[in-house]
Design a protein around this motif. Structure first.
Motif, PDB file in Angstrom:
ATOM      1  N   LYS A  58       0.801  -1.220   0.000  1.00 33.60           N
ATOM      2  CA  LYS A  58       0.000   0.000   0.000  1.00 33.60           C
ATOM      3  C   LYS A  58       0.837   1.275   0.000  1.00 33.60           C
ATOM      4  O   LYS A  58       0.347   2.333  -0.361  1.00 33.60           O
ATOM      5  CB  LYS A  58      -0.977  -0.002   1.174  1.00 33.60           C
ATOM      6  N   LYS A  61       1.040   2.935  -3.429  1.00 31.05           N
ATOM      7  CA  LYS A  61      -0.190   3.623  -3.829  1.00 31.05           C
ATOM      8  C   LYS A  61      -0.372   4.924  -3.055  1.00 31.05           C
ATOM      9  O   LYS A  61      -0.784   5.943  -3.606  1.00 31.05           O
ATOM     10  CB  LYS A  61      -1.386   2.717  -3.569  1.00 31.05           C
ATOM     11  N   THR A 201      -8.140  -5.907  -4.743  1.00 28.30           N
ATOM     12  CA  THR A 201      -8.928  -4.946  -5.516  1.00 28.30           C
ATOM     13  C   THR A 201      -8.327  -4.749  -6.907  1.00 28.30           C
ATOM     14  O   THR A 201      -8.758  -3.877  -7.655  1.00 28.30           O
ATOM     15  CB  THR A 201      -8.999  -3.593  -4.793  1.00 28.30           C
ATOM     16  N   THR A 204      -2.847  -3.561  -7.621  1.00 23.75           N
ATOM     17  CA  THR A 204      -1.452  -4.008  -7.657  1.00 23.75           C
ATOM     18  C   THR A 204      -1.151  -4.733  -8.968  1.00 23.75           C
ATOM     19  O   THR A 204      -0.213  -4.376  -9.687  1.00 23.75           O
ATOM     20  CB  THR A 204      -1.175  -4.940  -6.459  1.00 23.75           C
ATOM     21  N   THR A 329       3.694  -8.763  -1.003  1.00 22.95           N
ATOM     22  CA  THR A 329       2.920  -7.539  -0.784  1.00 22.95           C
ATOM     23  C   THR A 329       2.645  -7.257   0.695  1.00 22.95           C
ATOM     24  O   THR A 329       2.017  -6.254   1.025  1.00 22.95           O
ATOM     25  CB  THR A 329       1.566  -7.672  -1.520  1.00 22.95           C
TER      26      THR A 329
HETATM   27  C1  LIG Z   1      -4.051  -5.047  -0.144  1.00 21.46           C
HETATM   28  C2  LIG Z   1      -3.164  -6.212  -0.234  1.00 21.46           C
HETATM   29  C3  LIG Z   1      -3.033  -6.940  -1.434  1.00 21.46           C
HETATM   30  C4  LIG Z   1      -3.900  -6.713  -2.631  1.00 21.46           C
HETATM   31  O1  LIG Z   1      -3.644  -5.551  -3.353  1.00 21.46           O
HETATM   32  P1  LIG Z   1      -4.733  -5.021  -4.353  1.00 21.46           P
HETATM   33  O2  LIG Z   1      -4.057  -3.909  -5.040  1.00 21.46           O
HETATM   34  O3  LIG Z   1      -5.912  -4.586  -3.532  1.00 21.46           O
HETATM   35  O4  LIG Z   1      -5.121  -6.127  -5.268  1.00 21.46           O
HETATM   36  C5  LIG Z   1      -2.124  -7.971  -1.483  1.00 21.46           C
HETATM   37  N1  LIG Z   1      -1.392  -8.303  -0.404  1.00 21.46           N
HETATM   38  C6  LIG Z   1      -1.520  -7.658   0.760  1.00 21.46           C
HETATM   39  C7  LIG Z   1      -0.700  -8.122   1.921  1.00 21.46           C
HETATM   40  C8  LIG Z   1      -2.393  -6.594   0.886  1.00 21.46           C
HETATM   41  O5  LIG Z   1      -2.518  -5.969   2.061  1.00 21.46           O
END
Ligand SMILES: *Cc1c(COP(=O)(O)O)cnc(C)c1O
Length: 368
Positions: A58, A61, A201, A204, A329
């Motif tokens: 995040k 973004k 969502t 990413t 992520t």
């Molecule tokens: C939010 C999140 C995602 C997904 O990202 P999106 O852009 O919403 O698809 C993946 N991994 C983790 C750990 C997240 O917190």
């Protein structure tokens, strides 16, 4: 320097941006896991280390989203998520860093230890938390909070969509695609044949798809769906891709208009587990395995399911002579010190149940 601005200097003047993270994030080989499951080359993109305060996907973004909030002179941002949302927590933490205040509108989800940690940390970060029972009530409650804050501050809060997925939020992951190209050019890793990332969502994976296309890479993006089917579709992918591309082309005409590379996007639906944030056996086995052989800490909502897809593809021979990149992520910064003295009774009543009810069974084997 942000890789997008290095490649398109005009964007540094036109796009809203506030630096929050440490980029590029490292890329590391997962040699033990690669040997064990049978992949020619396996690497991890360490977005878990995207910032010292709180890592994860995040941050990329929010550099653009909060940049937009600051440019627009907002005081508050209002966002959405499940109770344990990493996005809501990241927004709370980085809004405060940027001198803004935040409201999180939360909906129910299966319980887990990380839900408790994220709620305590969001509270600690000063976020205003609201929990609603379902879709209709969250819409109503959000509208109410939006108007209440607007009336009080004489300014509308900035609405940040769930997951931070909007055209400007996705620009952070377009930049990540260009960052990856630079790391390939620097010899950090070979060009991946397949890049695996969770799709919540979709911001990413579709930001990456656009970034990888803009970078001229041939990498296929494998989007592992972890949310309800309507959140991950080819139709939505096209729409998000076109919207982010149009924004970038408007901001700098030298950023090309790109055709949607449908053949380089692959959806994987079989690791979902039937409900958002419901842990699965294969997901938790993947979490355990990568912790044992590589010392990497993942979780059950997003990254365990994504790594399960890598392992399944390796086992079925798809990755035999291929290079695969697993995009981590999930935040790996430890919050336990910061939340040690936060009492859940100080949170809104509707959230107490996450502390008083059991966590889901598959979470018990793992505290991470
Ligand atoms: C939010 C999140 C995602 C997904 O990202 P999106 O852009 O919403 O698809 C993946 N991994 C983790 C750990 C997240 O917190």
């Amino acid at each position: 320097m942000n890789s997008l601005f290095a490649a398109y200097p005009r964007l540094a003047e036109t796009l809203p941006y506030t630096p929050l993270g440490d980029f590029p994030t490292p890329v590391m080989p997962l040699a033990n896991l690669a040997e064990l499951i049978g992949v020619a080359g396996l690497y991890v993109k360490r977005d878990d280390l995207s910032a010292a305060l709180y890592g994860g996907n995040k941050v990329r973004k929010l550099e653009f989203l909060l940049g937009q909030a600051l440019r627009d002179g907002r005081k508050w941002v209002l966002t959405f998520g499940a109770a344990g949302s990493n996005h809501a927590l990241a927004t709370a933490l980085y809004a405060r860093e940027a001198g803004l205040k935040s409201i999180s509108m939360l909906i129910p989800q299966p319980n887990a230890h990380y839900v408790r940690r994220n709620l305590l940390m969001s509270h600690r970060a000063g976020a205003e938390l609201h929990h609603s029972g379902g879709m209709a009530s969250i819409v109503f409650a959000s509208l109410f909070q939006y108007l209440r804050h607007a009336a009080r501050d004489r300014r509308f809060p900035m609405l940040i969509p769930p997951g931070g997925t909007s055209p400007i939020g996705m620009v952070g992951f377009v930049a990540a695609g260009l960052e990856l190209r630079q790391q390939i050019e620097d010899g950090v890793l070979p060009e991946p044949d397949r890049l695996y990332a969770a799709s919540g969502t979709m911001g990413t994976v579709i930001g990456l798809l656009l970034g990888v296309a803009a970078a001229g890479l041939r990498t296929r993006v494998v989007a592992v769906r972890v949310t309800q089917p309507q959140f991950t579709s080819m139709h939505k992918a096209r729409r998000l891709f076109a919207a982010a591309n149009a924004l970038l082309h408007r901001a700098d005409a030298s950023f090309p208009r790109l055709a949607f590379p449908e053949d380089r996007l692959e959806f994987r639906h079989e690791f979902y587990g039937g409900e958002y944030a419901r842990y699965t056996q294969e997901g938790m086995r993947a979490v355990g395995l990568v912790h044992d052989v590589e010392g990497l800490r993942l979780e059950g909502t997003y990254t365990g399911k994504t790594l399960a897809a890598v392992i399944a593809d390796a086992r079925s021979g798809v990755l035999q002579d291929k290079t695969a990149l697993f995009w981590n992520t999930y935040n790996s910064r430890d919050l336990s010190g910061a939340i040690a003295d936060v009492n859940y009774h100080d949170l809104p009543r509707a959230l107490h149940r996450y502390f008083e009810e059991d966590v889901q069974p598959l979470d018990l084997t793992m505290q991470a």
